[in-house]
Design an enzyme around this catalytic site. Sequence first.
Site, PDB file in Angstrom:
ATOM      1  CG  MET A 254      -1.533  -0.784   0.804  1.00 44.62           C
ATOM      2  SD  MET A 254      -3.371  -0.919   1.878  1.00 44.62           S
ATOM      3  CE  MET A 254      -2.688  -0.882   3.705  1.00 44.62           C
TER       4      MET A 254
ATOM      5  CE  LYS B 252       4.083  -4.740  10.470  1.00 47.21           C
ATOM      6  NZ  LYS B 252       3.085  -4.644  10.708  1.00 47.21           N
TER       7      LYS B 252
ATOM      8  CG  HIS C 192       6.869  -2.061   1.615  1.00 43.97           C
ATOM      9  ND1 HIS C 192       6.852  -1.311   2.783  1.00 43.97           N
ATOM     10  CD2 HIS C 192       5.656  -2.685   1.871  1.00 43.97           C
ATOM     11  CE1 HIS C 192       5.638  -0.740   3.210  1.00 43.97           C
ATOM     12  NE2 HIS C 192       5.269  -1.706   3.147  1.00 43.97           N
TER      13      HIS C 192
ATOM     14  CG  HIS D 219       8.725  -0.437   5.950  1.00 45.91           C
ATOM     15  ND1 HIS D 219       8.760  -0.864   6.248  1.00 45.91           N
ATOM     16  CD2 HIS D 219       7.263   0.368   5.969  1.00 45.91           C
ATOM     17  CE1 HIS D 219       7.954  -1.800   5.973  1.00 45.91           C
ATOM     18  NE2 HIS D 219       6.727  -1.486   6.291  1.00 45.91           N
TER      19      HIS D 219
ATOM     20  NE  ARG E 186      -2.352   1.914  10.080  1.00 47.70           N
ATOM     21  CZ  ARG E 186      -3.070   0.681   9.144  1.00 47.70           C
ATOM     22  NH1 ARG E 186      -2.022   0.226   9.344  1.00 47.70           N
ATOM     23  NH2 ARG E 186      -3.609   1.315   8.391  1.00 47.70           N
TER      24      ARG E 186
END
Length: 282
Positions: A30, A149, A37, A34, A187
């Site tokens: 999405m 995660k 990814h 970071h 987040r």
Amino acid sequence: MKIVRSSKEMYGLSGRWKKTGQIISLVPTMGCLHEGHLSLIHNARNASDRVIVSLFVNPMQFSQNEDFDSYPNQFKRDSELIENSGADALFCPPVEEMYSETFQTRITVSKLSRGMCGKDRPGHFDGVATVVTKLFNVTDPDVAVFGQKDFQQLVIIRQLAEDLSYNIKIIGAPIVREKDGLAMSSRNIYLDPEGRKCALCLYEAIQASKNMLRTLGEVAVETLLENTKKIVGRAGAKLEYAVIVNEFTLVPDDYINNHSILALAVKVGDSVRLIDNSKLIA
Ligand code: PAF
């Protein structure tokens, strides 16, 4: 790297690669990328000839009180990172391309979606399962890589792939952590310095459980969960759930075994919801 916005073009590109016998992998994201990814893309690179990264903030997986409208949009930065990581295509459709005005289909992976994050985020996993199904159909990959995660998500997607007879190998890539142990998450950027400190309680709780098991050999599930609750409370976070479940079925374990996972979700401050998990016995 090819930037593709329409499903038809994506399907065509993937089809051409397939015709020449190339193995295709998909990394759904999405955005707001970071290191975590990038490690998914790295895993995909190692497992295939062509890597497609999708970047789509999926409205269907956010409920009304969640952060869809404020979800960070860093398209320029993200697309550069994706290109530099060696992806061959970036699939970034507009919302209308994925959900037409008459859209009305939902994919539900029923049992696995009920507990854990599914309890706190009703409808979330239907949104994930629906968009992932669409992404599988449009990109037609041989391999798809998801992060460990989001452990419940990974288990749900494995089940979806099996139930819907996709011939796709699902790879679960290990969690990437900051130096102090905080699991990388899009987040984390919402955390102020105080929240950032508080967020360490997730990793602290996981490490404490593992240490107890290492030192004592056998520890009751209830004892580990009680201790987790204490650590989270002491840090000033709100525990949404802590469970010890089987890594394949997500059914709560009665005793710790080689397939036990500790998974937890906490709220830091009023709005930052973070999750983490780990196998308890390596
Ligand atoms: O994990 C995520 O980022 C999302 O849930 C996913 C798999 C890209 C589906 O929107």
